[in-house]
Write a protein that holds these residues in place. Structure first.
Motif, mmCIF file in Angstrom:
data_model
loop_
_atom_site.group_PDB
_atom_site.id
_atom_site.type_symbol
_atom_site.label_atom_id
_atom_site.label_comp_id
_atom_site.label_asym_id
_atom_site.label_seq_id
_atom_site.Cartn_x
_atom_site.Cartn_y
_atom_site.Cartn_z
ATOM 1 N N ILE A 67 0.850 -1.195 0.000
ATOM 2 C CA ILE A 67 0.000 0.000 0.000
ATOM 3 C C ILE A 67 0.878 1.234 0.000
ATOM 4 O O ILE A 67 0.613 2.230 -0.686
ATOM 5 C CB ILE A 67 -0.933 -0.003 1.226
ATOM 6 N N ARG A 68 1.950 1.165 0.792
ATOM 7 C CA ARG A 68 2.876 2.293 0.836
ATOM 8 C C ARG A 68 3.488 2.504 -0.541
ATOM 9 O O ARG A 68 3.624 3.635 -1.013
ATOM 10 C CB ARG A 68 3.958 1.983 1.868
ATOM 11 N N THR A 69 3.820 1.386 -1.216
ATOM 12 C CA THR A 69 4.363 1.499 -2.565
ATOM 13 C C THR A 69 3.352 2.142 -3.496
ATOM 14 O O THR A 69 3.690 3.001 -4.311
ATOM 15 C CB THR A 69 4.726 0.101 -3.097
ATOM 16 N N ALA A 70 2.107 1.716 -3.384
ATOM 17 C CA ALA A 70 1.069 2.268 -4.257
ATOM 18 C C ALA A 70 0.948 3.776 -4.066
ATOM 19 O O ALA A 70 0.849 4.539 -5.025
ATOM 20 C CB ALA A 70 -0.264 1.589 -3.968
ATOM 21 N N ARG A 71 0.979 4.202 -2.816
ATOM 22 C CA ARG A 71 0.905 5.648 -2.561
ATOM 23 C C ARG A 71 2.139 6.344 -3.108
ATOM 24 O O ARG A 71 2.057 7.441 -3.664
ATOM 25 C CB ARG A 71 0.796 5.920 -1.063
ATOM 26 N N ALA A 72 3.289 5.668 -2.949
ATOM 27 C CA ALA A 72 4.540 6.287 -3.416
ATOM 28 C C ALA A 72 4.537 6.473 -4.925
ATOM 29 O O ALA A 72 5.249 7.320 -5.448
ATOM 30 C CB ALA A 72 5.734 5.425 -2.995
ATOM 31 N N LYS A 73 3.731 5.667 -5.613
ATOM 32 C CA LYS A 73 3.659 5.824 -7.063
ATOM 33 C C LYS A 73 2.837 7.034 -7.448
ATOM 34 O O LYS A 73 2.822 7.446 -8.601
ATOM 35 C CB LYS A 73 3.017 4.579 -7.697
ATOM 36 N N GLY A 74 2.117 7.576 -6.486
ATOM 37 C CA GLY A 74 1.312 8.755 -6.784
ATOM 38 C C GLY A 74 -0.130 8.426 -7.113
ATOM 39 O O GLY A 74 -0.851 9.258 -7.650
ATOM 40 N N LEU A 75 -0.580 7.236 -6.776
ATOM 41 C CA LEU A 75 -1.962 6.869 -7.064
ATOM 42 C C LEU A 75 -2.912 7.633 -6.159
ATOM 43 O O LEU A 75 -2.567 7.979 -5.034
ATOM 44 C CB LEU A 75 -2.179 5.363 -6.833
ATOM 45 N N SER A 76 -4.126 7.847 -6.649
ATOM 46 C CA SER A 76 -5.110 8.525 -5.815
ATOM 47 C C SER A 76 -5.493 7.606 -4.671
ATOM 48 O O SER A 76 -5.425 6.380 -4.792
ATOM 49 C CB SER A 76 -6.358 8.847 -6.645
#
Lengths: 323, 355, 339
Positions: free
Chosen positions: A222-231
Motif C-alpha cells: 500500500i505504501r508502494t502504491a501511494r509512493a507511485k502517486g496513485l489517488s
C-alpha cells in the motif's frame, strides 16, 4: 490442480458418508415411537404394522438399513435421494419431491438476503476501516454488535411487530397457496425475511471487512502504491480492498451454501414454505427419511461450496497453487 | 592498513589435538512430496549435502553463506534438533548421530544455541527469571532452592541487572533481550554454544556490545563457538577459522586473515568483493567480482561443481561434470575448486600517502 | 552554484501519541544537488526514514505535526495541496523500500504494476504503458523482460523483485530517487548487484539518489555526501572523505569504532569499541546534546546547551561543542589508529 480436485472430491464423499452415518446413529439411538406403528395409525392389526415395517425396511439389520440410505448419497440422477428409501414416514411423499419443490422459496430467501447483506455489510466495513475511530466507525461497530448478538427469532418477531402489525408497511408473513414464488417476491412477502436474515450476516461481514481492510492497508505494498502517486481511492479499492476481500469471498460461498439447506428459524417464524421449514417439521415428527434427506442435501451443497471457494481462492490469489 | 602483522599460519589450536566435534559426510535432505491421497516423495531439498567438519575446543568456528546455503540447517543438525539423513556426528569422541532419549538429553547440556531474533525467541509470557531458570528445572542439576541465585549469577555474568529477575521480555531492549538469550544458553555451563545470527537483528551500536560480551564469556568460561552469520565482516572478526558454505557444501575454509588475503574459491572472492567497506579509498581499490543471477535453490542443485553457473572462472566441461573435493592450499586452508583464484587479495590497500 | 534540487529547511515531524510527543525528526536542514548521491546513515529511531517519507508526502499533516520547509525545485512540498503532491510523487520524486518481498502487490502482475505507475502520470494507452514497463524491466537487467512482465511478484527472486521496484521507481524518469534501506533484506552478493545497478542507472537517468541505510560500508562505496543522524537531528554532514577520514562527531566516531571491518588486522581478535548505553527515547530526549548520556567526551556544556550544526555554510559540519582542534585530535588518536 487436477490431482487436487480428485483428492477433494474423495474427501467430499467421505464427509457425506460420515454425516449420514452420524445422523443415522442418532436416530437409532433416540427413543422414538415406532414409525411403522405411527404410519398405520393406532387401531390396526399387527399384520398391518408388520407390513408397514417391511415396507420401510425396518425389519432388516441396521447395517442393511444404513446401506439403503447410503445409496441415496450418490449424486447421480436415479440414485440421489431415491424414492424407494427417501420416502417420508409422515406424509407419504418422496423426500426429493418435497425438497426440490420447496427449493425456490429457500433460494429466493437466500439470494435476496445475500445480496442485501453484501450491499449493507461491505460498504459499512469499508467506511469503518477508512475512517477509523470516527463516528462512522463507532456507529458501524455498534451496529455490528447488535446484529451479531440479536437472536434471529427475536429480530423476526420484532420486525413483524413493527413493520407489519403496527405500521402495516409489510404484507403478512407466509405464502398463500397458489401464489408462485415470483409473485410472492413481487408482493413484498420476502422483504421482512430478507431484512432479518441479512442483518446478522451484514454485521458479521462489516466486522470482517473492516478487520481485513485495516490489516491490508497496513501492508507494505500500500505504501508502494501511494509512493507511485496513485489517488487514495485507487489505493483503497484496487490495492487494499482487492486483497482484503479474498477471504470474504470464501466466507460468502460457505454462508450461501449453508442457507441452501434452509434458514430454519427465519422460514419458521415467517411461515415460508422452504426447505428449512420442511426440515424443522420433519425433526419434530421424527420423520427419519426426511431428516436424512435434508441433511444430506445440505451437506452436499456445503461440501461442494467448500470445494468451489477453495478453487476460487486459487484464482483470486495467484500465490496459491494446488498440487 | 599500515601495520604488518605476522599472523598465525595454522588455525588455533594445534591440528593434532582431537576435535571436540567431528562431523563426517553429513547430509540432511528434506523430502518434497506430491500425491493425491498418499504423498509420494518426488524430490529433496538438499539443505546440507556432504559436510566434513572438525571443531576444536576453545575455538570460534565461523560459518558464513547466503540464503539457501544450509548453514542454519547444518547448525541444527549438529545440535541434533534434526536427525541427519546421512553421515556421522561425534561429540567428545561419542557418536551422537542417532542418539535419542536419555543420551540425547545429556548431550543437550553440553551444547546450546543462541537465536537470531531476540523478540521472537523469548516467551513473552514468562519472566526473565523463569526463562533462564527453565534449563535448571529441566535438567535437575541444581537443587530447587538454589535455582534463583544461580540464575542471578548468570544474569550478572551477561551484564543484566539481577534485580530484574521478575521482569518480562517486552520490558527490555533488543540488546538486553539478546543477553537474556545468552544467559539462558549459559545456564547449564555448556561446552559449545551455537550462535545463529546472534547480532543480525540488532542495531550497530548494540551489535558491538553483544559481540564483546560473547568474546569475554568465551575467555572466562572456556567456551567453544560455532558462529553463523551472513555478514562476513562480523564472522571474520569473531572467528578463528571461517567456513564458507554454498548450496549445502563447504567450499572453502581457512583463518579469517588467510581468507581475506588469499581467497581461493571464486565464491569467496565474490563474497569478499561484495561486502561494503567503510573506507572509501579501500573500497575503490577493491577487485570487483559481481556474480550473475540469483542465489540458487537447494532443491535441484547444479551438476558437477554447484557454483559453476555463476562462476566467473568456470571452465567446461570439467566444472559442470566434476564436483571438486576440498583440497589444501595455504597452511590451514582448504578450498573446493578446479581452477582456484591466484594468490591475491580482493581488497588491496593503496600505498600510504593517499589519505 | 546550481539551484539545489531539494532544500530542506528546519524540518520537524512530531507524532502525538498517548505517551507523549514522539519527536521523530527534530529540525533537519540540508540540500541535495541535481545528480548527487546522498547517504543518510542512522540506526533505528534516528529519524532517517521519517524525514524522507515526509518529503514524499507519505506522512501527512493528518498524521503528524510538520513544521519547516521542503523545497523541491523551488516549491514547498509541505504546504502543497494533496492533489498536486500526487503529481510530484512517483513522477518527480520516487521511492523504493526495504523489503521487496512485501512491497509489491501479490495479486497483480509485475508488468501491470509498473504500467499503473506510468499511466497515473502520463496519458498513454494500456499497451504503450505495458511496453514501457517491459523496457524498464530490460533496463534494470531482468532477462526475458516480456515474459517476466506477465509474472507475479512471488515468481521473482528477492534480487529481481528489488530490480522490478527500481524499474517502477525510474519508469517516469524522476529527478530524485529515494532508496530506504534498499539492500538490507538482500543477500550480500545480490546487494552488490543492486547497488551496482543503482550506480549505473543514476548516470543513465540523470537522477539524484538518496540512500538511507544503517550500513556505513554502503555509503562509503556509493555516496558522494553523507549525513549522520541521531535522535531526529543531523549530527554530522560532509563529503565521503570527511566522514571516514576526518569525522568530527563522537557518534560518528562511535559508529566507526564499533563495526567489525574485513580489513582489520587480527591479532588475537581486536576488540570493538561499542557505544555505551542505549538509543534515546524520542519522547524524552536528553537535555542539551541528545548524545550526551553516551558520549565519552562529554562535558558540562553538553548537558545544557543543544549544539548547532556548524559551520553553517561549510561542507563539513558537525553538531558538537568540542573545539575543531579537539575533534581532529581525538579522531586521529582514537579512530584512525584502529586501521
Amino acid at each position: 490442480m487436477g490431482r487436487y480436485l480428485i483428492r477433494r472430491t474423495l474427501f467430499m464423499i467421505l464427509v457425506l458418508f460420515i454425516v449420514s452415518l452420524i445422523t443415522f446413529i442418532i436416530f437409532v439411538k433416540l427413543p422414538a415411537a415406532d414409525p411403522a406403528r405411527r404410519a398405520v395409525g393406532r387401531a390396526t392389526s399387527p399384520e398391518n404394522v408388520e407390513a408397514a415395517r417391511h415396507a420401510f425396511g425396518l425389519d432388516r439389520p441396521l447395517y442393511v438399513q444404513y446401506a439403503r440410505f447410503a445409496k441415496g448419497l450418490v449424486p447421480w440422477p436415479g440414485l440421489f435421494l431415491n424414492e424407494d428409501v427417501y420416502f417420508s414416514y409422515a406424509n407419504f411423499v418422496p423426500v426429493k419431491e418435497e425438497i426440490f419443490g420447496r427449493l425456490p422459496v429457500t433460494l429466493a430467501l437466500a439470494i435476496g438476503a445475500a445480496t442485501l447483506w453484501l450491499l449493507i455489510g461491505i460498504p459499512i466495513g469499508i467506511i469503518s476501516a477508512v475512517r477509523r475511530r470516527s463516528i462512522w466507525d463507532r456507529g458501524a461497530m455498534i451496529f455490528a454488535l447488535i446484529g451479531v448478538s440479536a437472536p434471529v427469532f427475536w429480530l423476526a418477531y420484532l420486525f413483524l411487530y413493527i413493520f407489519w402489525f403496527k405500521l402495516e408497511w409489510a404484507p403478512p408473513s407466509g405464502i398463500p397457496i397458489g401464489t408462485s414464488v415470483m409473485e410472492a417476491v413481487l408482493q413484498g412477502r420476502f422483504i421482512l425475511p430478507w431484512m432479518v436474515l441479512s442483518l446478522t450476516f451484514a454485521a458479521f461481514y462489516a466486522r470482517m471487512v473492516r478487520g481485513n481492510l485495516i490489516e491490508t492497508m497496513g501492508e507494505d505494498y500500500i505504501r508502494t502504491a501511494r509512493a507511485k502517486g496513485l489517488s487514495e481511492k485507487r489505493v483503497i479499492y484496487r490495492h487494499g480492498l482487492r486483497a482484503a476481500l479474498t477471504p470474504v469471498v470464501t466466507m460468502f460461498g460457505l454462508d450461501l451454501a449453508g442457507l441452501l439447506g434452509g434458514a430454519f428459524i427465519t422460514e419458521t417464524v415467517f411461515n415460508l414454505p422452504g426447505v428449512g421449514q420442511y426440515a424443522v417439521n420433519a425433526i419434530f415428527n421424527q420423520d427419519f427419511p426426511s431428516v436424512m434427506g435434508v441433511t444430506i442435501f445440505g451437506a452436499f451443497f456445503i461440501a461442494l461450496a467448500n470445494l468451489l471457494v477453495d478453487v476460487a481462492y486459487a484464482f483470486l490469489d495467484p500465490r496459491v497453487r494446488y498440487t | 592498513m599500515s601495520v604488518e602483522v605476522t599472523e598465525r599460519a595454522e588455525p588455533k589450536p594445534e591440528p593434532e589435538e582431537t576435535p571436540l566435534i567431528r562431523i563426517r559426510g553429513l547430509r540432511k535432505l528434506f523430502p518434497i512430496t506430491r500425491g493425491i491421497l498418499f504423498q509420494k516423495r518426488v524430490g529433496n531439498v538438499h539443505a546440507v549435502d556432504g559436510v566434513d567438519l572438525d571443531i576444536y575446543k576453545g575455538e570460534t568456528l565461523g560459518l558464513v553463506g547466503e540464503t539457501g546455503c544450509g548453514k542454519s540447517t547444518l547448525a541444527r543438525v549438529i545440535m541434533r534438533l534434526y536427525e541427519p539423513t546421512e553421515g556421522s556426528i561425534e561429540f567428545e569422541g561419542r557418536d551422537i548421530t542417532h542418539s535419542t532419549g536419555r543420551e540425547l538429553r545429556d548431550f543437550r547440556r553440553e551444547m546450546q544455541m543462541i537465536f537470531q531474533d531476540p523478540f521472537a525467541s523469548l516467551n513473552p509470557r514468562k519472566t526473565v527469571g523463569a526463562i533462564i531458570g527453565t534449563p535448571f528445572r529441566l535438567h535437575n542439576v541444581v537443587p530447587r532452592n538454589k535455582i534463583k541465585s544461580e540464575v542471578q549469577n548468570v544474569m550478572e555474568l551477561v551484564g543484566l541487572n539481577p534485580e530484574h529477575y521478575n521482569r518480562y521480555p517486552h520490558e527490555f531492549s533488543g540488546g538486553q533481550r539478546q543477553r537474556i538469550g545468552v544467559a539462558r544458553s549459559l545456564a547449564l555451563k555448556p561446552k559449545v554454544i551455537v550462535c545463529d545470527e546472534p547480532v543480525s537483528a540488532l542495531d550497530v551500536s548494540i551489535q558491538a556490545q553483544v559481540l564483546n560480551l560473547l568474546e569475554d564469556l568465551q575467555e572466562e568460561l572456556g567456551l567453544t563457538y560455532l558462529f553463523i552469520a551472513h555478514d562476513l565482516s562480523v564472522v571474520k572478526h569473531v572467528s578463528d577459522r571461517v567456513a564458507v558454505m554454498y548450496l549445502g557444501k563447504i567450499v572453502e575454509m581457512a583463518t579469517g586473515q588467510t581468507l581475506y588475503r588469499n581467497p581461493k574459491h571464486p565464491y569467496t572472492g565474490a563474497l569478499l568483493s561484495a561486502v561494503p567497506i567503510p573506507d572509501p579509498d579501500l573500497a575503490a581499490s577493491k577487485r570487483r567480482i559481481i556474480l550473475e543471477g540469483d542465489v540458487p535453490s537447494p532443491i535441484d542443485p547444479p551438476s558437477g561443481c554447484r557454483f559453476h553457473p555463476r562462476c566467473p572462472n568456470a571452465q567446461f566441461p570439467r566444472c559442470s561434470e566434476e564436483d571438486p573435493p576440498l583440497e589444501p592450499h595455504h597452511p590451514g586452508q582448504v578450498a573446493a575448486c578446479h581452477f582456484p583464484l591466484e594468490d591475491r587479495a580482493i581488497i588491496e590497500a593503496e600505498p600510504a600517502g593517499s589519505r | 552554484m546550481a539551484e539545489p534540487l531539494l532544500e530542506v529547511k528546519d524540518l520537524k515531524v512530531h507524532f502525538p501519541t498517548d505517551d507523549g510527543i514522539v519527536k521523530a525528526v527534530d529540525g533537519i536542514s540540508f540540500t541535495v544537488q541535481p545528480g548527487e548521491t546522498l547517504g543518510v546513515v542512522g540506526e533505528s529511531g534516528s529519524g532517517k526514514s521519517v524525514g524522507f517519507l515526509t518529503v514524499m508526502g507519505l506522512i501527512t499533516r493528518q498524521q503528524a505535526q510538520i513544521e519547516g520547509e521542503i523545497l523541491f525545485q523551488g516549491q514547498d512540498l509541505v504546504t502543497m495541496p494533496g492533489d498536486e503532491m500526487r503529481t510530484v510523487r512517483g513522477e518527480k520524486i520516487s521511492m523504493i523500500f526495504q523489503d521487496p518481498m512485501t512491497s509489491l502487490h501479490p495479486y497483480y502482475k509485475v508488468g501491470d504494476q509498473i504500467a499503473e505507475a506510468v499511466r497515473t502520470h502520463q496519458k498513454v494507452s494500456k499497451r504503450e504503458a505495458h511496453e514501457q514497463a517491459v523496457e524498464m524491466l530490460r533496463r534494470v537487467g531482468i532477462p526475458r523482460p516480456d515474459d517476466r512482465a506477465d509474472q507475479y511478484p512471488h515468481e521473482f527472486s528477492g534480487g529481481m523483485r528489488q530490480r522490478a521496484m527500481i524499474a517502477m521507481a525510474l519508469s517516469l524518469n524522476p529527478d530524485l530517487l529515494i532508496a530506504d534501506e534498499p539492500t538490507t533484506a538482500l543477500d550480500v552478493t545480490v546487494q552488490a548487484q543492486i547497488l551496482d545497478l543503482l550506480d549505473r542507472l543514476k548516470e543513465e537517468f540523470n537522477a539524484a539518489v538518496i540512500i538511507i541505510t544503517h550500513d556505513l560500508g554502503v555509503v562509503a562505496e556509493h555516496c558522494d555526501h553523507i549525513q549522520v543522524m541521531y535522535a531526529g537531528k543531523i549530527v554530522e554532514a560532509g563529503d565521503r572523505r570527511d566522514i571516514y577520514y576526518n569525522a568530527h562527531h563522537p557518534y560518528t566516531w562511535g559508529l566507526l569504532r564499533s563495526i567489525p571491518r574485513l580489513d582489520e588486522a587480527a591479532v588475537d581478535k581486536e576488540r570493538l569499541v561499542p557505544i555505551q548505553g542505549l538509543p534515546p527515547s524520542l519522547i524524552f530526549v536528553p537535555q542539551g546534546c541528545a548524545f550526551n548520556p553516551r558520549c565519552p567526551h562529554v562535558f558540562e556544556r553538553c548537558r545544557t546547551e543543544v549544539p548547532e550544526l556548524l559551520p553553517a555554510d561549510g561542507h563539513h559540519a558537525s553538531r558538537c561543542h568540542l573545539s575543531l582542534a579537539d575533534k581532529e585530535r581525538i579522531f586521529h588518536e582514537e579512530v584512525m589508529a584502529r586501521t
